[in-house]
Motif scaffolding. Structure first.
Motif, PDB file in Angstrom:
ATOM      1  N   ASN A 176      -2.369  13.193  -4.152  1.00 30.95           N
ATOM      2  CA  ASN A 176      -2.822  12.946  -5.520  1.00 30.95           C
ATOM      3  C   ASN A 176      -1.962  13.761  -6.487  1.00 30.95           C
ATOM      4  OD1 ASN A 176      -4.321  12.018  -7.686  1.00 30.95           O
ATOM      5  ND2 ASN A 176      -5.858  13.628  -7.489  1.00 30.95           N
ATOM      6  N   TYR A 209      -0.511  -3.329  -6.157  1.00 29.48           N
ATOM      7  CA  TYR A 209      -0.400  -2.501  -4.960  1.00 29.48           C
ATOM      8  C   TYR A 209      -1.592  -1.573  -4.891  1.00 29.48           C
ATOM      9  CZ  TYR A 209       0.964   1.576  -7.791  1.00 29.48           C
ATOM     10  OH  TYR A 209       0.976   2.616  -8.686  1.00 29.48           O
ATOM     11  N   GLU A 210      -1.836  -1.048  -3.706  1.00 28.49           N
ATOM     12  CA  GLU A 210      -2.882  -0.044  -3.534  1.00 28.49           C
ATOM     13  C   GLU A 210      -2.246   1.333  -3.654  1.00 28.49           C
ATOM     14  OE1 GLU A 210      -6.063   1.681  -0.225  1.00 28.49           O
ATOM     15  OE2 GLU A 210      -5.048  -0.246   0.135  1.00 28.49           O
ATOM     16  N   ASP A 211      -2.673   2.086  -4.645  1.00 30.33           N
ATOM     17  CA  ASP A 211      -2.171   3.439  -4.883  1.00 30.33           C
ATOM     18  C   ASP A 211      -3.085   4.399  -4.116  1.00 30.33           C
ATOM     19  OD1 ASP A 211      -1.698   5.490  -7.891  1.00 30.33           O
ATOM     20  OD2 ASP A 211      -0.837   5.640  -5.888  1.00 30.33           O
ATOM     21  N   HIS A 212      -2.806   4.540  -2.827  1.00 24.82           N
ATOM     22  CA  HIS A 212      -3.684   5.313  -1.941  1.00 24.82           C
ATOM     23  C   HIS A 212      -3.316   6.788  -2.015  1.00 24.82           C
ATOM     24  CE1 HIS A 212      -6.263   6.329   1.352  1.00 24.82           C
ATOM     25  NE2 HIS A 212      -5.265   6.661   2.152  1.00 24.82           N
ATOM     26  N   ARG A 213      -4.212   7.594  -2.587  1.00 23.10           N
ATOM     27  CA  ARG A 213      -3.965   9.023  -2.778  1.00 23.10           C
ATOM     28  C   ARG A 213      -4.847   9.822  -1.831  1.00 23.10           C
ATOM     29  NH1 ARG A 213      -1.934  10.227  -8.482  1.00 23.10           N
ATOM     30  NH2 ARG A 213      -1.136   8.204  -9.188  1.00 23.10           N
ATOM     31  N   ILE A 214      -4.229  10.776  -1.159  1.00 21.18           N
ATOM     32  CA  ILE A 214      -4.986  11.597  -0.221  1.00 21.18           C
ATOM     33  C   ILE A 214      -5.004  13.042  -0.712  1.00 21.18           C
ATOM     34  CG2 ILE A 214      -4.392  10.085   1.708  1.00 21.18           C
ATOM     35  CD1 ILE A 214      -2.417  12.191   2.641  1.00 21.18           C
ATOM     36  N   THR A 232       1.088   5.250   0.004  1.00 19.95           N
ATOM     37  CA  THR A 232       0.284   6.413   0.378  1.00 19.95           C
ATOM     38  C   THR A 232       1.025   7.696   0.045  1.00 19.95           C
ATOM     39  OG1 THR A 232      -0.803   5.217   2.186  1.00 19.95           O
ATOM     40  CG2 THR A 232      -0.838   7.623   2.293  1.00 19.95           C
ATOM     41  N   THR A 243       5.649  -0.438   7.782  1.00 16.79           N
ATOM     42  CA  THR A 243       5.675   0.845   7.087  1.00 16.79           C
ATOM     43  C   THR A 243       7.105   1.302   6.831  1.00 16.79           C
ATOM     44  OG1 THR A 243       3.586   1.503   8.104  1.00 16.79           O
ATOM     45  CG2 THR A 243       4.942   3.255   7.166  1.00 16.79           C
ATOM     46  N   LYS A 265       0.857  -1.185   0.000  1.00 19.79           N
ATOM     47  CA  LYS A 265       0.000   0.000   0.000  1.00 19.79           C
ATOM     48  C   LYS A 265       0.891   1.232   0.000  1.00 19.79           C
ATOM     49  CE  LYS A 265      -3.636   2.436   2.592  1.00 19.79           C
ATOM     50  NZ  LYS A 265      -4.506   2.401   3.793  1.00 19.79           N
ATOM     51  N   ARG A 275       5.772   4.329  -8.276  1.00 15.94           N
ATOM     52  CA  ARG A 275       4.696   3.878  -9.168  1.00 15.94           C
ATOM     53  C   ARG A 275       5.280   3.332 -10.472  1.00 15.94           C
ATOM     54  NH1 ARG A 275       2.053   9.323  -7.754  1.00 15.94           N
ATOM     55  NH2 ARG A 275       0.809   8.878  -5.892  1.00 15.94           N
TER      56      ARG A 275
END
Length: 228
Positions: A39, A58-63, A36, A89, A34, A48
């Motif tokens: 964006n 994978y989780e492309d976690h954008r905040i 993080t 982490t 994951k 990436r």
């Protein structure tokens, strides 16, 4: 009969040994990733690229920036990107990317190549950190960007061009994460000053080679469109 988990060349395989025969099936040892970050391309884009190249899921976690103040206290050392690997982490963008490069075979083929790739990445990163990315005063920001792009960028480009020479890749005989990092960072630089590298066709050709790699081309095509 014994059980073992496949190594680098059998990622995620659970193999059963029966005499001299191995029966392998997809097991549960595939790491869960994951990533993080905001964006933006920014400091997570090199990771990436490496995920795209390797094909690892994978989780492309954008905040969003507005959510960062409430999320920041939950992040180790209070900075992103971070990469979670099976719940562990990892912080610092280049530490994350270096880990992924090693996992993907893009760190360099020998210890010397690995050191050279690291050195090129660090050299480019040193330059990128000169920019006041967080400056909110647009006049101050523009003046600083113009100064760096006009007076400092030519030296970096000259040195990179000399280092590359007539080779296809910056380090060794095959692509490494150093080539990816040049493409990632130069994309941002050229968005600020499109003619920045016009005097360095070999560096522009290197960008073309990176972006012609099918997995990278596919990622560039589908990634969210962001300013940086």
């Amino acid at each position: 009969m014994s059980l073992f988990h496949g190594g680098r060349h059998s990622e995620g395989l659970l193999c059963t040994e029966e005499g001299t025969t191995y029966h392998c099936t997809r097991g549960s040892s595939m790491p869960q990733y994951k990533l993080t970050y905001f964006n933006l391309r920014g400091r997570a884009e090199i990771s990436r690229y490496l995920f795209a190249y390797s094909g690892k899921k994978y989780e492309d976690h954008r905040i969003e920036a507005a959510d960062w103040p409430k999320i920041k206290p939950t992040i180790p050392f209070g900075k992103i990107p971070v990469l979670e690997v099976d719940g562990v982490t990892i912080h610092q963008s280049l530490a994350i990317a270096r880990y992924l490069a090693r996992e993907s075979g893009l760190a360099g083929q020998t210890p010397v190549e690995q050191a050279l790739a690291d050195a090129i990445v660090d050299t480019i990163d040193d330059f990128m950190t000169l920019f006041p990315w967080a400056e909110k005063n647009q006049d101050v920001r523009k003046q600083a960007f113009d100064d760096i792009l006009t007076n400092k960028a030519p030296e970096l480009l000259k040195d990179l061009d000399t280092f590359l020479g007539d080779n296809n890749w910056l380090v060794g005989k095959s692509v490494t994460w150093a080539d990816f990092y040049w493409d990632v960072c130069s994309t941002t630089l050229l968005s600020c000053k499109p003619d920045l590298a016009d005097n360095y066709p070999r560096l522009l050709a290197l960008r073309d080679r990176v972006q012609a790699i099918p997995a990278i081309a596919a990622w560039i095509q589908k990634r969210p469109k962001t300013a940086m």
